[in-house]
Design an enzyme around this catalytic site. Structure first.
Site, PDB file in Angstrom:
ATOM      1  N   LYS A 265      39.636  50.104  46.537  1.00 34.45           N
ATOM      2  CA  LYS A 265      38.820  49.073  46.429  1.00 34.45           C
ATOM      3  C   LYS A 265      39.088  48.371  47.888  1.00 34.45           C
ATOM      4  CE  LYS A 265      38.469  47.363  41.923  1.00 34.45           C
ATOM      5  NZ  LYS A 265      37.023  47.663  41.723  1.00 34.45           N
ATOM      6  N   ARG A 339      36.396  53.083  31.630  1.00 33.38           N
ATOM      7  CA  ARG A 339      35.591  53.858  30.818  1.00 33.38           C
ATOM      8  C   ARG A 339      36.449  55.148  30.455  1.00 33.38           C
ATOM      9  NH1 ARG A 339      30.719  54.376  34.925  1.00 33.38           N
ATOM     10  NH2 ARG A 339      31.713  52.559  35.328  1.00 33.38           N
TER      11      ARG A 339
HETATM   12  N1  BES Z   1      37.326  46.501  36.950  1.00 31.00           N
HETATM   13  C1  BES Z   1      36.140  47.077  37.725  1.00 31.00           C
HETATM   14  C2  BES Z   1      35.003  46.144  37.327  1.00 31.00           C
HETATM   15  C3  BES Z   1      35.018  45.164  37.780  1.00 31.00           C
HETATM   16  C4  BES Z   1      34.462  44.488  38.908  1.00 31.00           C
HETATM   17  C5  BES Z   1      35.580  43.925  36.969  1.00 31.00           C
HETATM   18  C6  BES Z   1      34.239  43.190  39.498  1.00 31.00           C
HETATM   19  C7  BES Z   1      35.329  42.434  37.425  1.00 31.00           C
HETATM   20  C8  BES Z   1      34.959  42.057  38.608  1.00 31.00           C
HETATM   21  C9  BES Z   1      35.980  48.611  37.534  1.00 31.00           C
HETATM   22  O1  BES Z   1      37.070  49.312  37.078  1.00 31.00           O
HETATM   23  C10 BES Z   1      35.207  49.174  38.558  1.00 31.00           C
HETATM   24  O2  BES Z   1      35.847  49.107  39.545  1.00 31.00           O
HETATM   25  N2  BES Z   1      33.820  49.570  38.376  1.00 31.00           N
HETATM   26  C11 BES Z   1      33.106  49.940  39.376  1.00 31.00           C
HETATM   27  C12 BES Z   1      32.479  51.238  38.728  1.00 31.00           C
HETATM   28  C13 BES Z   1      31.866  51.906  39.961  1.00 31.00           C
HETATM   29  C14 BES Z   1      32.745  52.809  40.762  1.00 31.00           C
HETATM   30  C15 BES Z   1      31.093  53.000  39.259  1.00 31.00           C
HETATM   31  C16 BES Z   1      32.248  48.767  39.944  1.00 31.00           C
HETATM   32  O3  BES Z   1      31.750  48.398  38.990  1.00 31.00           O
HETATM   33  O4  BES Z   1      32.005  49.017  41.133  1.00 31.00           O
HETATM   34 ZN    ZN Z   2      37.906  50.233  38.604  1.00 27.78          ZN
END
Ligand code: BES
Ligand code: ZN
Ligand code: ZN
Length: 489
Positions: A265, A339
């Site tokens: 990230k 997931r």
């Molecule tokens: N933990 C994050 C989701 C999230 C994002 C929670 C912002 C709270 C605030 C999750 O693990 C994630 O990073 N999801 C990605 C998925 C993508 C890579 C398909 C997302 O939502 O960007």
């Molecule tokens: Zn994530």
């Protein structure tokens, strides 16, 4: 918290602050019910200033009286704010608490709600008061934040209302404490220790599976997500058996810190990722609540815990994982880790416990935040009956949910040429494809998924509720309490 009470009368309570909850439509009549000398003070025209009882407004008055030295008028608004009068009561009562907390000397708060309030409203008022009195306090910090020692609501509900409210508040505090804790302390090991203490304190049973056992069991999802961290991943299984005929499995995502893994990230995206354990925190809170309330059903809390980190041992984009249910998953993105660990925990829940219902909670996607903002969680389900019960439960708790589709065409987005399924597709319908992925691991069990990414912690764009304090909201615990009450038998 200890000091949460209902009492028929507030007289002789030695209150530092007396709060009176007033409705916008009924201000005059309700003011006339304020007891004795206070009534005089509050209704003198000059004494009210611009206070009009709009929702969440407050006015602090110094009365000169010895028995009630400080008076706080708080606004319950009108049906044009929210039709639900109990939610307006929660907001007003919570505002009374935050106003009283702002007075450094205040220890004891009394709350007066003119008019009739039934037991549910009284309980919810107490719960809101308790939640507004929360502060995250880590051992080792020198000055603890100011909190009220005792909150007394005038009401007829008695001990039952009081005990229920205390149990619910403690369960939400538990969830908030876990979610608020920093990632370096509340890592999978810290979480195990914390839940061990909770199991001992409350008396539910706990089984913990560590890396070796996860390997033997074939939990390729949990292992992959935890592979980049120096702290082993775990699967925590909390069991509460209150008798009754129904078994509910509650699965909660506990990524104790989500850096994204090798699909790292940005610095900004990482800022709030200690909260990525909020789903697991809610599942743990739900078991605590079930036990404290003595609910007549069986509840199994399954909390897969891992830290998603980049390193030489981390899992990679395009790896193929072997999951607990025998499926293979191609990793499209290591940041879609939630997931993966949920899938193993859910497949295990289905196979081992054959639950009547399975509900999972997870801060799963940024996509749901784009769709619903910070005001509702996304609800996904393969079963209309369960979805209906959850909607009802969520509104009783005022943790709004909004149902999203899981139509077949969305599943196409997850096709993989090297494994049974991919774990991601692009940005389109990201929250839905995530839920579609999860659905592959529950067989035919009635299942619902709550994507709580938008509501798990307090943000600038609301919901601006005084019963949500800074940081984690504990979202989901109260909805699960209401659901478990529906399922009791
Ligand atoms: N933990 C994050 C989701 C999230 C994002 C929670 C912002 C709270 C605030 C999750 O693990 C994630 O990073 N999801 C990605 C998925 C993508 C890579 C398909 C997302 O939502 O960007
Ligand atoms: Zn994530
Ligand atoms: Zn995550």
């Amino acid at each position: 918290m200890k000091g949460l009470r209902v009492s028929e009368s507030l007289e002789g309570e030695k209150l530092d602050v007396l709060a009176v909850v007033l409705s916008k439509d009924n201000l005059g009549e309700e003011l006339s019910k304020i007891p004795g000398e206070l009534g005089g003070i509050a209704s003198r025209p000059v004494g009210l200033g611009d206070f009009d009882a709009s929702l969440g407004s407050s006015l602090l008055l110094y009365t000169g009286s010895e028995e009630f030295p400080r008076l706080v008028l708080v606004g319950r608004g009108s049906s044009s704010d929210w039709e639900d009068s109990v939610e307006r009561l929660r907001v007003a009562v919570a505002k009374a608490v935050t106003t009283a907390r702002s007075v450094k000397k205040a220890r004891r708060l009394g709350i007066l709600v003119p008019g009739d309030t039934d037991e549910y409203a009284q309980r919810e008022a107490l719960v809101a008061a308790g939640l507004a009195n929360y502060a995250f306090h880590r051992r080792g910090r020198s000055e603890p934040p100011h909190r009220l020692e005792e909150i007394v609501l005038q009401g007829s509900g008695g001990e039952r209302v009081e005990e229920e409210a205390k149990a619910i508040v403690e369960a939400v505090y538990t969830a908030r404490d876990i979610a608020n804790a920093p990632g370096n302390e509340m890592n999978p090991e810290g979480l195990e220790k914390t839940v061990r203490r909770l199991a001992e304190k409350h008396g539910f049973s706990l089984k913990v599976y560590r890396r070796n056992e996860l390997e033997e069991m074939g939990m390729g999802g949990i292992l992959a997500v935890g592979s980049g961290s120096s702290v082993e991943p775990r699967l925590l299984v909390l069991e509460y058996d209150g008798g009754g005929s129904k078994t509910l499995a509650v699965v909660g995502k506990a990524v104790t810190f989500d850096s994204g893994g090798l699909d790292l990230k940005t610095a900004e995206q990482m800022q709030h990722m200690k909260f990525d354990k909020s789903g697991g925190a809610a599942a743990i809170g739900a078991v605590v609540a079930a036990k404290r309330l003595g609910l007549k059903l069986k509840v199994v809390g399954l909390v897969p815990a891992a830290e998603n980190m980049p390193s030489g041992s981390a899992f990679r984009p395009r790896d193929v994982l072997h999951m607990y249910n025998g499926m293979t998953v191609e990793v499209g993105n290591t940041d879609a880790e939630g997931r993966l660990l949920l899938a193993d925990a859910m497949a295990y829940a289905v196979e081992k416990y054959r639950p009547d219902y399975i509900v999972d909670l997870a801060t799963l996607t940024g996509s749901i935040v784009v769709a619903l903002g910070n005001h509702a969680a996304g609800l996904f389900s393969n079963n209309d009956e369960l979805a209906g019960m959850l909607e009802k439960a969520a509104w009783r708790a005022w943790e709004p949910v909004w149902r999203m589709p899981l139509w077949k065409p969305y599943y196409k987005q997850l096709e993989s040429s090297v494994a049974d399924t991919d774990n991601v597709d692009g940005r389109e319908a990201g929250a839905i494809t995530a839920a579609a992925f999860l659905s592959k691991f529950v067989e035919n069990t009635p299942w619902a998924h709550l994507d709580i990414a938008g509501v798990a912690w307090k943000r600038a764009h609301g919901p601006d509720k005084p019963y949500y304090t800074e940081g984690a909201t504990g979202w989901g615990v109260r909805t699960l309490v209401e659901l478990m009450k529906i399922l009791e038998s």
